[in-house]
Scaffold this active site. Structure first.
Site, short mmCIF file in Angstrom:
data_model
loop_
_atom_site.label_atom_id
_atom_site.label_comp_id
_atom_site.label_asym_id
_atom_site.label_seq_id
_atom_site.Cartn_x
_atom_site.Cartn_y
_atom_site.Cartn_z
N ARG A 48 32.56 58.05 -1.57
CA ARG A 48 31.31 57.95 -0.80
C ARG A 48 30.61 56.62 -1.10
NH1 ARG A 48 27.19 60.39 -2.66
NH2 ARG A 48 28.24 62.35 -3.15
N LYS B 191 31.02 48.73 19.56
CA LYS B 191 31.03 47.96 20.80
C LYS B 191 31.96 46.74 20.69
CE LYS B 191 28.02 51.12 21.74
NZ LYS B 191 26.58 50.96 21.60
N ASP C 262 19.11 43.62 15.95
CA ASP C 262 20.30 44.30 16.46
C ASP C 262 21.12 43.26 17.23
OD1 ASP C 262 22.18 45.75 17.92
OD2 ASP C 262 20.87 47.50 18.13
N TYR D 155 17.78 49.58 22.33
CA TYR D 155 18.77 50.63 22.55
C TYR D 155 18.08 52.00 22.46
CZ TYR D 155 22.69 53.71 21.66
OH TYR D 155 23.59 54.73 21.72
C1 LIG Z 1 25.53 51.61 20.90
C2 LIG Z 1 24.41 50.83 20.33
C3 LIG Z 1 23.76 51.24 19.16
C4 LIG Z 1 24.11 52.52 18.44
O1 LIG Z 1 25.39 52.45 17.85
P1 LIG Z 1 26.36 53.72 17.66
O2 LIG Z 1 27.57 53.09 17.08
O3 LIG Z 1 26.57 54.31 19.02
O4 LIG Z 1 25.68 54.67 16.75
C5 LIG Z 1 22.75 50.44 18.66
N1 LIG Z 1 22.37 49.31 19.29
C6 LIG Z 1 22.96 48.89 20.42
C7 LIG Z 1 22.50 47.63 21.07
C8 LIG Z 1 24.00 49.63 20.99
O5 LIG Z 1 24.58 49.21 22.12
#
Ligand SMILES: *Cc1c(COP(=O)(O)O)cnc(C)c1O
Length: 392
Positions: A56, A213, A188, A109
């Site tokens: 972990r 992504k 982000d 997001y």
């Molecule tokens: C998809 C996404 C997230 C969340 O990520 P997950 O891997 O789905 O938990 C956060 N920020 C952006 C810009 C995203 O496209």
């Protein structure tokens, strides 16, 4: 402990995606890190700080990915991988002291906004949403909050371009103003990837990725990551990951590193194709508005050109109404009707189909995530589907 296995000093980012995070050059040793499936590690003596002990806390399969992403974002410290992007977001938000305040883009997001709103409703902190592209109003909000909160009680959350409105913020200006109030700044960087922008270089404290992504890039894993240059918040983020347990599986991280190796080729191809499609969509009779920072007439164009090394692979288009937008998504044959983005396959989605999407996102907006297929095949499918949607 994690060691830098290779000199990475002056290498270009597209080289680093391939060269960083390799096992040591030893005769007959593998060039890729194996997947280590073990929940526990031999302890032949009393464990010391940094020993693995239990999976972990760390796993050898995480190391090369964390090392590579840290180097790519311009940090001397390895990234921290999480079980999802939102797992990473939860850890980042844990850095706000109880009773503090978080400033977020109103088009961040949707999951990040929901998480922050949930924590705010529980009394953890105040949540203030802003139009992140409107610099004077963000500065005014930061100043007003600085008058009410002590230094260190604030967090500015940046996302640029925003999802799916593709608004572009002045990242360095906002970061500097936030720091003047003692705020911690999180960015982000999912949409840009470190090939297009490295927020740590603008002074941002913590960079967040939904690795799901572009970084992993094949729509086959859900993962997240955080990167910072500062050991103090990194230690707290690591403790959060270990104690809350939102950890990644070794196989998923191995897949993400495999995907990262082709990031430069994928991003280059997606961006080039997105630019061509955005220009063609601009003149299309069925399309009311195209949002893409690469278009000279886009409100975010100048800022994106000044800050980023590319305009990304996401386009948002507005159609006449919801029915036309739904008909478009139903009519495509090559584009896949699915949420998410940043994979090799092109995806199409009317975002407001998701109940969580902010109501300020137009109902008739369709987001396109441009993959790596042939541009003429993508255009032919989109053009045909747009015409059939408009006729329906
Ligand atoms: C998809 C996404 C997230 C969340 O990520 P997950 O891997 O789905 O938990 C956060 N920020 C952006 C810009 C995203 O496209």
């Amino acid at each position: 402990m994690i060691e830098q296995h290779e000199p990475t000093g002056d290498l270009a980012p597209d080289t680093l995606t391939v060269a960083a995070g390799r096992p040591p050059r030893e005769h007959d040793s593998p060039v890729n890190t194996p997947i280590v499936l073990s929940s526990t590690f031999h302890e032949t003596r009393t464990p010391e700080a940094g020993d693995r002990v239990y999976a972990r806390g760390s796993n050898p399969t995480w190391d090369p990915f964390e090392e590579a992403l840290g180097v790519l974002e311009g940090s001397d410290l390895p990234a921290l991988v999480f079980g999802s992007g939102l797992g990473a977001a939860a850890a980042a938000l844990s850095l706000v002291p109880t009773g503090g305040a978080v400033v977020m883009p109103n088009h961040a997001y949707a999951g990040s906004l929901m998480l922050a709103a949930d924590l705010a409703a529980q009394g953890r902190f105040e949540l203030h949403t802003v139009d992140i592209a409107d610099t004077p109003s963000v500065l005014a909000r930061l100043e007003a909050l600085a008058a009410r909160f002590s230094r260190g009680a604030l967090m500015l959350w940046l996302e640029s371009p925003t999802n799916p409105m593709l608004e572009v913020a002045e990242l360095a200006v906002l970061t500097e103003a936030a720091h003047a109030t003692g705020a911690l700044v999180v960015a982000d960087n999912t949409f840009n990837t470190p090939l297009v922008h490295r927020p740590l270089e603008s002074g941002v404290d913590v960079v967040l990725h939904s690795v799901t992504k572009w970084l992993a890039g094949h729509s086959d894993v859900v993962l997240g990551a955080l990167v910072t240059r500062d050991p103090e918040p990194r230690a707290r983020l690591l403790a959060h990951r270990t104690l809350h347990g939102a950890i990644a599986g070794p196989f998923e991280v191995w897949l993400a590193l495999r995907g990262l190796r082709t990031l430069a080729l994928r991003v280059e191809r997606s961006q080039t194709t997105a630019g061509i499609l955005a220009r063609r969509l601009t003149g299309h009779p069925a399309v009311r508005r195209v949002r893409y920072p690469g278009l000279p007439q886009d409100p975010g164009h100048e800022r994106a050109a000044a800050q980023f090394e590319g305009f990304g692979g996401i386009i948002s288009i507005e159609l006449d109404d919801v029915a036309t937008a739904d008909a478009l998504v139903a009519a495509v044959r090559l584009w896949l009707p699915a949420t998410s983005l940043g994979g090799v396959e092109s995806l199409i989605e009317r975002r407001r189909r998701q109940p969580a999407e902010p109501s300020t996102v137009p109902e008739h907006l369709v987001r396109l995530s441009v993959g790596i297929e042939n541009v003429e095949d993508l255009w032919a499918d989109l053009d045909r589907a747009l015409r059939s949607a408009q006729a329906s």
